[in-house]
Each structure stands twice: as structure tokens, then as C-alpha cells.
Design a protein around this motif. Sequence first.
Motif, PDB file in Angstrom:
ATOM      1  N   PRO A  56      35.920  49.463  39.700  1.00  0.00           N
ATOM      2  CA  PRO A  56      34.781  48.950  40.493  1.00  0.00           C
ATOM      3  C   PRO A  56      34.675  49.632  41.857  1.00  0.00           C
ATOM      4  O   PRO A  56      34.845  49.011  42.905  1.00  0.00           O
ATOM      5  CB  PRO A  56      35.098  47.458  40.616  1.00  0.00           C
ATOM      6  CG  PRO A  56      36.578  47.374  40.527  1.00  0.00           C
ATOM      7  CD  PRO A  56      36.992  48.454  39.556  1.00  0.00           C
TER       8      PRO A  56
ATOM      9  N   THR B 133      32.714  48.254  44.932  1.00  0.00           N
ATOM     10  CA  THR B 133      33.216  47.183  45.797  1.00  0.00           C
ATOM     11  C   THR B 133      33.943  47.721  47.025  1.00  0.00           C
ATOM     12  O   THR B 133      34.252  46.963  47.943  1.00  0.00           O
ATOM     13  CB  THR B 133      34.169  46.264  45.024  1.00  0.00           C
ATOM     14  OG1 THR B 133      35.324  47.009  44.596  1.00  0.00           O
ATOM     15  CG2 THR B 133      33.481  45.656  43.820  1.00  0.00           C
TER      16      THR B 133
ATOM     17  N   PRO C 214      34.307  44.492  34.990  1.00  0.00           N
ATOM     18  CA  PRO C 214      33.924  43.117  35.322  1.00  0.00           C
ATOM     19  C   PRO C 214      33.106  43.037  36.604  1.00  0.00           C
ATOM     20  O   PRO C 214      33.428  43.683  37.607  1.00  0.00           O
ATOM     21  CB  PRO C 214      35.285  42.406  35.484  1.00  0.00           C
ATOM     22  CG  PRO C 214      36.234  43.204  34.646  1.00  0.00           C
ATOM     23  CD  PRO C 214      35.767  44.626  34.778  1.00  0.00           C
ATOM     24  N   GLY C 215      32.019  42.266  36.544  1.00  0.00           N
ATOM     25  CA  GLY C 215      31.190  42.060  37.714  1.00  0.00           C
ATOM     26  C   GLY C 215      30.119  43.098  37.936  1.00  0.00           C
ATOM     27  O   GLY C 215      29.267  42.921  38.809  1.00  0.00           O
ATOM     28  N   ARG C 216      30.143  44.163  37.172  1.00  0.00           N
ATOM     29  CA  ARG C 216      29.139  45.224  37.351  1.00  0.00           C
ATOM     30  C   ARG C 216      27.785  44.751  36.805  1.00  0.00           C
ATOM     31  O   ARG C 216      27.702  44.226  35.706  1.00  0.00           O
ATOM     32  CB  ARG C 216      29.597  46.507  36.667  1.00  0.00           C
ATOM     33  CG  ARG C 216      28.629  47.669  36.820  1.00  0.00           C
ATOM     34  CD  ARG C 216      29.306  48.989  36.491  1.00  0.00           C
ATOM     35  NE  ARG C 216      30.248  49.374  37.542  1.00  0.00           N
ATOM     36  CZ  ARG C 216      31.258  50.240  37.357  1.00  0.00           C
ATOM     37  NH1 ARG C 216      31.450  50.791  36.170  1.00  0.00           N
ATOM     38  NH2 ARG C 216      32.058  50.548  38.367  1.00  0.00           N
TER      39      ARG C 216
END
Length: 368
Positions: free
Chosen positions: A165, A168, A220-222
Motif C-alpha cells: 500500500p 498510504t 487491503p483498503g485499496r
Amino acid sequence: MVGGGQGAFIGAVHRIAARIDDRYQLVAGALSSDPDRAAASAAELGIDPTRSYNSFAEMAKAEAARPDGIEAVSIVTPNHLHADAAVAFLEAGIHVICDKPLSVSQAEGLRIKQCLQESSAQFFLTHNYTGYPLIREARDMISTGKLGKIRVVQAEYAQDWLAEPLETTGQKQASWRTDPKATGGGGAIGDIGTHAYNLVHYITGLEAQELAADLTSFVPGRAVDDNAHIWLRFKGGAKGQLWVSQVAVGNENALRLRIYGDKGGLEWEQENPNILWFTPLGGLRQRLTRGSGALSEAATAATRIPAGHPEGYLEAFATLYNDVADVLIHNKSADHLPNIMDGLDGMWFIEACIASSKNNGSWCERNL
């Protein structure tokens, strides 16, 4: 230039490409939406402070009014700013060289098209991989029938820089490329998938009839896709598959094409762009190299140095700028250059991929 200030990647690439053949001068810019960064970027590039602007709207108006105003502008901003900037300069009668993809939606792309139809200026889209000599050779070979009727196309574009990620951490390129508001909703499919899709059409001349797609966000979270498997049906019966990934560990910029007809096949890899493999049906596999005397006029025209001296990404990009200069200065044909319709096709590709994936991979018909 609009965009491309401090911290940007593609702006510097455009500036290098424009200078390689000595056809352009950078004299004005709205290099950042931040006034201080815009001014600092302009100073670093030697732009007269009076021609460093705080907005593209101000720049278009001021440059159009100057007797020595710019003839063309490069738009190298994030995707969501392409349309407004392109429209501003087209309305001012200034030629537009726009980075891909065209915009963030078909609707925005159609707004550019409408303005272009009413403008005295021209529009060019920088699908830069079309500038490689051996891509031009492959296009010529297919158009002259050396592969026969195209049956199968396999394209892939794999990277690994977004396997974690990175967005971030505040890294600029990752941040906007994974922001659906800046990209229009597409991730890897818009950033690199449009390149592979465009090359398939550019080389083969095939037009997609429909596609089915499976998009995934593995990190995750993308909020956007970072991997895609896409199936293509072309007019005339040819079939295609396209794999796009930015989480394929071990791949840096692995754009690869394999094209098969009823008389032969071609293979090309962007990381080794000076070699094209051709296999005629029933014959030996042949290694074609950039700069050899046996290539087509189209490939030779895109070659600068003798065989054995590598030419790569920057030279291919420069070929587009050189070709645009020939169109604008010498009124040469622009038929081999990516244009507004290629941009709209790319917008359909992105939107169709998203719609198909949301509907469990259903087939989406091309609506252009």
C-alpha cells in the motif's frame, strides 16, 4: 505545459521527449495547482516568470492573446484534470498534446471531442508505446498481410510497484493513481491497461466488439483495481486476452504482446524493444532487429541510430512528439498517431471493464 511540476514523473518524460529531436521549446507553463510550486518549477526549467501561470485557464487566455504565444500545449496532469484543460486550450485555438488516458469518463471525453470539432486546433494523445520502431514494423507486417487473418491476441502489462500500500506513505504517484476521484474509478486498467489495449488495436487494426473483465484489488483498503483479467471479442471473429497487474512481484514494466494469424505469429516485449520475433506458418522463427535494412519504411522512419545501439522508452516517446511536429508544421498525415477516437475507445475500455466486473464478468458491448 500544464502539470509536470516538482515531484511529477510524466512531465519530465514529456519534456525530454519533446527536446530529443529539437522540434520544441518550453516557454510557458501552469506547472502546478499550488502557486508557489508552480513558480519554483518554472524557475527550475528556465521559464520566464511572466509566463508561469497559476491556472491552465489563465494560461490559455494569456498565451492566445500574445503575438508570440504558444502553438501547442502538453497536458500532463492527473486524469481528472485532462478534460477541462484540453477544452480551455482548444477553445483558445491552441493544439493539444494530452497524456493518456483521455479523461475520467466517456462523457468527459465526448466534451473534448465536441470542442475539438469546433476548434481550429488539433488534438493528439500520447500512447507512447506506439512510437517504438518495431511496433511500427509489426503494424506494417499485419497491414500488408504477412500474418494473414488475425485469430488470437495475447497482451499483458505487469508491474509490481503497487504490491504494497504505497499510497498510504504519501508517495505522490501512488496516491493519485489509486484515488478513484482522480482516475475515474479505474486503477491498473486505466494506468497501464489502456496502453496494452491501445497497442492491440494500433498494431492489428482490430476493433473490439465486446469484453468481459474480472477486476481485483488485492492490497487491503485499496479503492481501485490492481489486477485485471480481461477477455476480448473482436469484429471479424478474432479473440483476445489481456492481463494487467501492478502487484505481480518480479515484474518491473513487463508489457508483452503475442499476435497470431493464419499465416504467422509475432512476439514483442517492451523491456527488450529492439527485437521482434516473427514465425511464418511452417517456417523458422525469425529475429527482427531495430535498425536493420530489411524493415519497413514506417519502422525506419522511427529509427534514429544504427542497429546495435539500443533505443528505448524515451526515444519512442520522442517519436510521437516528432510526428506531431511534422503534422503541425508540414501538414503531414496524422493517421498513425493516437487521436481523440483512440482516447474515447480507452474510456469505453475502462468503463466496460468496471461494469463487467461488477456484474460478475458479464460481456459488455462496445458502444462507440
